[in-house]
Every structure is written in C-alpha cells, then in structure tokens.
Design a protein around this motif. Structure first.
Motif, PDB file in Angstrom:
ATOM      1  N   LEU A 163       0.855  -1.185   0.000  1.00 30.03           N
ATOM      2  CA  LEU A 163       0.000   0.000   0.000  1.00 30.03           C
ATOM      3  C   LEU A 163       0.892   1.237   0.000  1.00 30.03           C
ATOM      4  O   LEU A 163       1.557   1.534   0.989  1.00 30.03           O
ATOM      5  CB  LEU A 163      -0.912  -0.022   1.236  1.00 30.03           C
ATOM      6  CG  LEU A 163      -1.790   1.204   1.494  1.00 30.03           C
ATOM      7  CD1 LEU A 163      -2.701   1.488   0.308  1.00 30.03           C
ATOM      8  CD2 LEU A 163      -2.587   1.013   2.784  1.00 30.03           C
ATOM      9  N   ALA A 175      -6.473   2.685   0.422  1.00 28.37           N
ATOM     10  CA  ALA A 175      -6.184   2.011   1.693  1.00 28.37           C
ATOM     11  C   ALA A 175      -7.432   1.350   2.261  1.00 28.37           C
ATOM     12  O   ALA A 175      -7.373   0.248   2.812  1.00 28.37           O
ATOM     13  CB  ALA A 175      -5.618   3.021   2.694  1.00 28.37           C
ATOM     14  N   ALA A 178      -8.121  -1.830   0.198  1.00 27.03           N
ATOM     15  CA  ALA A 178      -7.021  -2.771   0.412  1.00 27.03           C
ATOM     16  C   ALA A 178      -7.130  -3.413   1.793  1.00 27.03           C
ATOM     17  O   ALA A 178      -6.954  -4.627   1.947  1.00 27.03           O
ATOM     18  CB  ALA A 178      -5.682  -2.049   0.263  1.00 27.03           C
TER      19      ALA A 178
END
Length: 301
Positions: A163, A175, A178
């Motif tokens: 990330l 983010a 993810a």
C-alpha cells in the motif's frame, strides 16, 4: 467500525473474450482459492445492433443470434474458471456502450470494486489498458483492480499487498479497500511512503517551510498516519517503511518485489481525457512497469 473477517466483497469483472480480460477472471478465482471472501458478477457487454449495420444478406435475427451465441461463449468460459475456485458468482449480458454499462451495473449492484485486464507490455500509454478499461478507470467511483497477465501462480498465503500512500484522499480510498480485502483473506500489508531526497537546489531555491517539513519527516508522518490507523482498526497485520527516492514508481515497484507483494494499491486523481493525464504520473508509470512485478494494481481516485 471494524470489518468482519467473514464480510464478503462484491467484485464486478468485465469480460469481452480477450485473454487479458480472462486474466482478471483468473485473478478473482485465485484470490478466492487463497481464502478471500469474495463474490463476483461477470459482465459481458455487447453493442446493440443498429438497423444500418445489418445488410440484406444477413437478416437481423441471424445477427442477433450470432451476438447472443458469442456472449454466451464468453460467459461460459469465465464461469468455468470461477466454478473451479468455488467462488459465488453470477453471469450477465447487457446491450450498451461497454464502459457505460460496466460503471452503471457496478453502481446498481453496489459493488466494492471493478476488475479489468490490461493488454500487457504496450509501449503507448493509450494502448496499455484499451479504451473501455481506460474509461472505467477514469470514471469509476469505486476502486478498479487492473490485473496483469498471470504468467505463473504465486504462493497462496499469506496474500501480501503493498500500500503506497502520499497523503491524498485517493490514497486513503485505496487504503480502505485494500484493508478490507486483506481482512477477508488473512493477508498482510506493507505500508510505504516515498519522500524525495534533499537536494542542493531544493535547499537554495525551495520553500523554507517545505524544506523543514521534509527534513523533519512531518509530511511523511502525515501521509502514513491515517492509513496506519485504518489498518490498526481493521486488525490487519502490517509493516511500515519510509523510502527516500526521487523516482517514486521505481521505489514502489522495487519495494513490492523485495517484500514479495503480489498486489499493489495506490491512489490516482483521474485527471482527464488526455492519455498522459489519465492517471497521476506515478500511477501511470507503475501501470506501465508493473507486469513483471505484481499480479494486480488497485487504483482508487
């Protein structure tokens, strides 16, 4: 709110019969096989047949039948791949402009992300994704996963995701997805920020305030703080790294390789219709160079 590890993410996969589109299907199947809690809608979009496109030799009924058979073949191939992985999925066909239909259907189904394939090692930026995938990346309100051609199967678990954050809103959106994805499969995140090195020219001609912030690490800490807090809330195992480099794309890809990450997530601002401005320069460069490093690149704007 902390995500439930059993929460199922809904991904729409666009397929057109091409090998690069099937790579996106295989990626979803592989993630499901690795333990990710996913469900999938496979969508094939066919252009409506206009009256002027059908000649006297081929009646409209013949053209319509041929189109339906072609769509059915595409969906059957994708379904066979997904069926082997055990992932829950639905297959759909629509008549419309492809990018318009993909974005509208993803919105209607409240999908968490869209997966598309990339063509491979194209030199021209405009040829990297193809016009439909490029339109989807440009206009999607949800994250888009651009899947590279899968040359070989990577180790199954844990899924490792890099990330890369820069303090932008789009990076935080990347983010968010993810973290949710990794939460469902028990994987790991390597959180990183790239900061430029101090140069003599920067010290002499640059802003004093910016130089102090860079030297003190203030900007790097601000870029990392919110994504770090998010990962902590989601209880996602993560490592963290600050890299000093004047070449962010290379630094990011090298870090992904060093940490054996099979996926990369970052934000992009989706700046406009010119091919060179389709993505932020870092995201564009990473897409161009990522095929031999990671299986997929997650973009959020």
């Amino acid at each position: 709110m902390i995500a439930d590890r059993n929460e199922m993410l809904h991904i729409l996969v666009a397929v057109d019969g091409s090998e690069h589109a099937l790579a996106a299907v295989r990626w979803v199947a592989q993630m499901a096989s690795n333990g990710a809690a996913l469900r999938c809608t496979v969508l094939n979009v066919q252009k409506p047949i206009l009256s002027g496109e059908v000649g006297g030799i081929a009646p409209a009924s013949v053209a319509l039948g041929e189109r339906d058979r072609y769509a059915a073949t595409i969906l059957e191939h994708a379904s066979a791949i997904l069926g082997k992985s055990g992932v829950a999925f639905a297959a759909e066909e629509q008549l419309d402009d492809a990018a318009t239909a993909i974005l509208a259907r993803a919105a209607a189904l409240d999908c968490d992300a869209i997966a598309v394939g990339r063509r491979g090692q194209g030199v021209l930026r405009a040829a990297l994704l193809g016009s439909v995938s490029a339109e989807v990346v440009r206009h999607s309100a949800i994250p888009v996963i651009v899947v590279n051609p899968l040359q070989s199967k990577r180790p199954a678990v844990p899924v490792r995701l890099l990330l890369a954050v820069d303090g932008s809103v789009s990076a935080m959106r990347a983010a968010g997805f993810a973290g949710r994805l990794i939460t469902t499969c028990g994987g790991e995140v390597h959180l990183m920020h790239v900061t430029p090195g101090l140069t003599v020219a920067g010290l002499i001609f640059g802003s004093r305030e910016k130089t102090i912030e860079q030297w003190s690490g203030k900007h790097a800490e601000e870029a990392l703080a919110d994504p770090r807090s998010l990962l902590v809330r989601l209880r996602v195992p993560y490592t963290e790294q600050l890299v000093v480099s004047d070449d962010p794309p290379t630094a990011i890809l090298n870090t992904a390789q060093q940490h054996s990450c099979s996926m990369l997530a970052l934000g992009t601002r989706g700046l406009g219709p010119v091919s060179g401005m389709l993505l932020g320069s870092v995201a564009q460069s990473i897409l161009e160079q990522s095929a031999t490093t990671v299986d997929a690149v997650l973009l959020a704007r």
